[in-house]
Design a protein around this motif. Sequence first.
Motif, PDB file in Angstrom:
ATOM      1  N   GLU A 184      36.481  -8.026 -23.824  1.00 17.47           N
ATOM      2  CA  GLU A 184      35.539  -8.701 -23.065  1.00 17.47           C
ATOM      3  C   GLU A 184      35.180  -9.959 -23.954  1.00 17.47           C
ATOM      4  O   GLU A 184      34.570 -11.131 -23.066  1.00 17.47           O
ATOM      5  CB  GLU A 184      34.234  -7.769 -22.838  1.00 17.47           C
ATOM      6  CG  GLU A 184      34.565  -6.733 -21.655  1.00 17.47           C
ATOM      7  CD  GLU A 184      33.342  -5.864 -21.620  1.00 17.47           C
ATOM      8  OE1 GLU A 184      32.272  -6.429 -21.756  1.00 17.47           O
ATOM      9  OE2 GLU A 184      33.644  -4.740 -21.140  1.00 17.47           O
ATOM     10  N   VAL A 185      35.307  -9.922 -25.316  1.00 20.91           N
ATOM     11  CA  VAL A 185      35.092 -11.361 -25.931  1.00 20.91           C
ATOM     12  C   VAL A 185      36.158 -12.219 -25.671  1.00 20.91           C
ATOM     13  O   VAL A 185      35.634 -13.472 -25.337  1.00 20.91           O
ATOM     14  CB  VAL A 185      34.946 -10.953 -27.360  1.00 20.91           C
ATOM     15  CG1 VAL A 185      34.907 -12.112 -28.475  1.00 20.91           C
ATOM     16  CG2 VAL A 185      34.001 -10.004 -27.747  1.00 20.91           C
ATOM     17  N   VAL A 188      35.483 -13.928 -22.334  1.00 21.11           N
ATOM     18  CA  VAL A 188      34.228 -14.930 -22.451  1.00 21.11           C
ATOM     19  C   VAL A 188      34.903 -16.361 -22.991  1.00 21.11           C
ATOM     20  O   VAL A 188      34.911 -17.593 -22.339  1.00 21.11           O
ATOM     21  CB  VAL A 188      33.298 -14.634 -23.185  1.00 21.11           C
ATOM     22  CG1 VAL A 188      32.423 -15.890 -23.396  1.00 21.11           C
ATOM     23  CG2 VAL A 188      32.464 -13.611 -22.441  1.00 21.11           C
ATOM     24  N   ARG A 191      36.772 -18.423 -20.340  1.00 17.63           N
ATOM     25  CA  ARG A 191      35.845 -18.924 -19.340  1.00 17.63           C
ATOM     26  C   ARG A 191      35.282 -20.299 -20.096  1.00 17.63           C
ATOM     27  O   ARG A 191      34.755 -21.075 -19.260  1.00 17.63           O
ATOM     28  CB  ARG A 191      34.550 -17.947 -19.095  1.00 17.63           C
ATOM     29  CG  ARG A 191      34.909 -16.814 -18.073  1.00 17.63           C
ATOM     30  CD  ARG A 191      33.494 -16.558 -17.523  1.00 17.63           C
ATOM     31  NE  ARG A 191      32.443 -16.234 -18.352  1.00 17.63           N
ATOM     32  CZ  ARG A 191      32.151 -15.085 -18.598  1.00 17.63           C
ATOM     33  NH1 ARG A 191      32.552 -13.835 -18.506  1.00 17.63           N
ATOM     34  NH2 ARG A 191      30.872 -14.977 -19.529  1.00 17.63           N
ATOM     35  N   LEU A 192      35.145 -20.768 -21.433  1.00 13.07           N
ATOM     36  CA  LEU A 192      34.692 -21.610 -22.039  1.00 13.07           C
ATOM     37  C   LEU A 192      35.647 -22.894 -22.203  1.00 13.07           C
ATOM     38  O   LEU A 192      36.351 -22.725 -22.766  1.00 13.07           O
ATOM     39  CB  LEU A 192      33.927 -21.084 -23.336  1.00 13.07           C
ATOM     40  CG  LEU A 192      32.980 -20.090 -23.295  1.00 13.07           C
ATOM     41  CD1 LEU A 192      32.700 -19.713 -24.740  1.00 13.07           C
ATOM     42  CD2 LEU A 192      31.597 -20.947 -22.740  1.00 13.07           C
ATOM     43  N   TYR A 194      35.354 -25.696 -24.006  1.00 10.40           N
ATOM     44  CA  TYR A 194      35.681 -25.917 -25.136  1.00 10.40           C
ATOM     45  C   TYR A 194      36.491 -25.228 -25.955  1.00 10.40           C
ATOM     46  O   TYR A 194      37.094 -25.636 -27.001  1.00 10.40           O
ATOM     47  CB  TYR A 194      34.356 -26.399 -25.951  1.00 10.40           C
ATOM     48  CG  TYR A 194      33.424 -25.085 -26.201  1.00 10.40           C
ATOM     49  CD1 TYR A 194      33.773 -24.557 -27.433  1.00 10.40           C
ATOM     50  CD2 TYR A 194      32.509 -24.770 -25.451  1.00 10.40           C
ATOM     51  CE1 TYR A 194      32.967 -23.337 -27.794  1.00 10.40           C
ATOM     52  CE2 TYR A 194      31.702 -23.674 -25.807  1.00 10.40           C
ATOM     53  CZ  TYR A 194      31.920 -23.145 -27.043  1.00 10.40           C
ATOM     54  OH  TYR A 194      30.929 -21.973 -27.395  1.00 10.40           O
TER      55      TYR A 194
ATOM     56  N   ASP B  11      23.803 -17.429 -21.100  1.00  9.05           N
ATOM     57  CA  ASP B  11      24.439 -16.845 -19.997  1.00  9.05           C
ATOM     58  C   ASP B  11      25.974 -17.046 -19.982  1.00  9.05           C
ATOM     59  O   ASP B  11      26.671 -16.121 -20.060  1.00  9.05           O
ATOM     60  CB  ASP B  11      23.920 -17.115 -18.435  1.00  9.05           C
ATOM     61  CG  ASP B  11      22.393 -16.592 -18.409  1.00  9.05           C
ATOM     62  OD1 ASP B  11      22.086 -15.762 -19.129  1.00  9.05           O
ATOM     63  OD2 ASP B  11      21.757 -17.202 -17.320  1.00  9.05           O
ATOM     64  N   THR B  12      26.472 -18.299 -20.232  1.00 11.08           N
ATOM     65  CA  THR B  12      27.932 -18.494 -20.104  1.00 11.08           C
ATOM     66  C   THR B  12      28.526 -18.089 -21.563  1.00 11.08           C
ATOM     67  O   THR B  12      29.883 -17.564 -21.582  1.00 11.08           O
ATOM     68  CB  THR B  12      28.155 -20.047 -20.416  1.00 11.08           C
ATOM     69  OG1 THR B  12      27.284 -20.697 -21.234  1.00 11.08           O
ATOM     70  CG2 THR B  12      27.977 -20.799 -18.884  1.00 11.08           C
ATOM     71  N   HIS B  13      27.687 -17.563 -22.443  1.00 10.57           N
ATOM     72  CA  HIS B  13      28.355 -17.134 -23.653  1.00 10.57           C
ATOM     73  C   HIS B  13      28.000 -15.460 -23.826  1.00 10.57           C
ATOM     74  O   HIS B  13      28.468 -14.920 -24.694  1.00 10.57           O
ATOM     75  CB  HIS B  13      27.680 -17.692 -25.125  1.00 10.57           C
ATOM     76  CG  HIS B  13      28.187 -19.076 -25.194  1.00 10.57           C
ATOM     77  ND1 HIS B  13      27.781 -20.173 -24.268  1.00 10.57           N
ATOM     78  CD2 HIS B  13      29.157 -19.713 -25.855  1.00 10.57           C
ATOM     79  CE1 HIS B  13      28.662 -21.133 -24.504  1.00 10.57           C
ATOM     80  NE2 HIS B  13      29.217 -20.885 -25.519  1.00 10.57           N
ATOM     81  N   THR B  14      27.380 -15.008 -22.718  1.00 14.52           N
ATOM     82  CA  THR B  14      27.192 -13.213 -22.911  1.00 14.52           C
ATOM     83  C   THR B  14      28.247 -12.649 -22.447  1.00 14.52           C
ATOM     84  O   THR B  14      28.969 -12.888 -21.594  1.00 14.52           O
ATOM     85  CB  THR B  14      26.050 -12.943 -21.908  1.00 14.52           C
ATOM     86  OG1 THR B  14      24.830 -13.718 -22.132  1.00 14.52           O
ATOM     87  CG2 THR B  14      25.870 -11.432 -21.767  1.00 14.52           C
ATOM     88  N   VAL B  15      28.782 -11.768 -23.847  1.00 15.26           N
ATOM     89  CA  VAL B  15      30.113 -11.141 -23.552  1.00 15.26           C
ATOM     90  C   VAL B  15      29.422  -9.555 -22.689  1.00 15.26           C
ATOM     91  O   VAL B  15      30.073  -9.351 -21.513  1.00 15.26           O
ATOM     92  CB  VAL B  15      30.440 -10.573 -24.691  1.00 15.26           C
ATOM     93  CG1 VAL B  15      31.516  -9.629 -24.674  1.00 15.26           C
ATOM     94  CG2 VAL B  15      30.739 -11.594 -25.587  1.00 15.26           C
TER      95      VAL B  15
END
Lengths: 198, 462
Positions: A184-185, A188, A191-192, A194, B11-15
């Motif tokens: 899950e890390v 994320v 999704r980012l 950068y 929120d965008t960084h929440t795992v």
Amino acid sequence: MSQAQAILSVTGRGLPVRGDDIDTDRIMPARFLKAVSFEGLERHVFEDDRAADPWHPFNDARYKGASILVVNRNFGCGSSREHAPQGLARFGIAAVVGESFSEIFQGNAAVMGLPCFAADRESIDRLQSIVEKTPEVTITADVQSGVVTAGDVRIRASLPSALRDAFVSGQWNPTAMLLDRFEEVREVATRLPYVTGF
Amino acid sequence: MANTLFHKVWDTHTVRRLPSGQTQLFAGLHLIHEVTSPQAFDMLRQHGWRVAFPERTFATVDHIVPTSSQRRPFLDVMAEEMTVALERNCREFGIPFWPPDHENQGIVHVIGPELGLTQPGMVIACGDSHTSTHGAFGAIAFGIGTSQVRDVLASQSLALDPLKVRRIDVNGRLNPGVYAKDVILTIIRRLGVRGGVGYAYEYGGDTIDRMSLEERMTICNMSIEGGARAGYVNPDDTTFAFLKGRRFAPQGAAFDRAVAWWRSLASDANAGYDDRVGLTAGSIEPTVTWGINPGQSVGVGERIDGDARDEAFAFMGFHPGDRVAGTKIDVAFIGSCTNSRLSDLEEAARIVRGHKVAPHVKALVVPGSRTVSQAAEARGLHEIFRSAGFEWRGAGCSMCLAMNPDRLEGRQICASSSNRNFKGRQGSPTGRTLLMSPAMVAAAAIAGEVVDVRTMLDEVTA
Ligand code: SF4
């Protein structure tokens, strides 16, 4: 990795350190951060305050062997140095009861299994006074209920609920939890923009 | 739904939500240095963990490096050992490391922004409480302890509780001689050193909007001194212009795409805040601390107010009703992650030019990074400082926390552009620190005592 132990309550004698805004530079002066391990930090807790004040509670033989530190407002403010709670823990402190704490300090203390309980000014003052008068009194701080007793004095204190649950469940050292669902890390990260490239 | 930058980035960084109730937050950029990392690497080794995203951590040395001679091996055996340990750890775990002689070396909070590593919308972590500095770019930046350094190395994430957001608006024109440092000292004075506990501070208003990134960094840097774990300014054209062309910033068309994303993260105009505070820029004076925490400050012309029983009075040697102006100083320090950037040195040099440091004052300038130092030298600032009697040093934290040979002796008083005036902070348990802007430090160095920098500015502009 070994599972951390649940911390349900802490019992021991008290050590009152009065004063608001006691910062981490005072708890552990920067020169003792010059080391690649935390070993031996217990010898330097409050070193400059102790040198300046022969009556400093950490110099007071009546509190020798005490494990519950009783402090006032905004304890541990300032630097993020974990050396401060490390020094206290290695000194033998197993819980801190105070009016309030800096967030970084409270978090740093939690991951080494050192709960910081908060209570109102009047209750803390009563607790400090009773320890000052009868240093041998046994204090018990209960993590779940937040009740702190010292002889026949009983005060209400609390921990932030996430930390309280973490102590009760034994999950106060978060690394294993953070690694538990590592996919899950990674999700994320993908999704980012950068991380993946704009 | 209207939202603040803090919540959007959160929120965008929440795992996920952890069983403990805390949030697992992805940390997009991790900066490490020699003091708070060695134990973290040891813990990794003990557990057999690897570094999850070695390319998202960057390392340099700043806290303990000597600034008089940076020749290796350092004379200070422990400083050398800590530097070697970091070098070794970075090599073993594949982390980029900039050693003392590397052109990118400097205080972590100075080099992150100047290399373009620090970008809007990131979650940034560093084992140093002044990580809040990076919020100037519209990042959410947390100072963390060594166990959390270990967590970020192992999992690139942190277990955190969300913060509330307090909007602090500063509007109007600052008077000449009044700087970003005075603004943040005034905010902390007003809201108190505990006022920000549980909050992230969002700074805005037209005064902040007009500020350069360097000034915004000074403000965000000291959020932690007000108890706020993070502080930020929404990203805007000034931010994007600063980042363009920086080494680690997106390049070409990617930069434009990045700008679009960065813009979308700024707080919405109708976002709700947990609290709001307003300040008028014109009412802010050059501000100086007189006590032992950064909230104990006064305007330089004002009288100190407070309870005489406060231990700060006895420690500092002041009495209620005293003025700080006229206090004789022993040391003048221009440096630290709060105020060691090019614009800080330029402003100080403007005051210093053509003057001499008072004979009883030891004065030093410690640029925040090698890059700052080179840029300053290219402009001849080092000559201005040197010919006035300042020492011109290599980059590092130096007398901000006195882990290198730069320290106060006995009860010396230091006019300092750093961020903490705690007892013992500058290396002597009884040493005394007066925090102020770099221009005010420059003025104090010349006068030999605390003076209102505006009296010297008149001379500069006349
Ligand atoms: S300059 Fe001072 S506050 Fe900044 S990172 Fe170095 S020691 Fe910390």
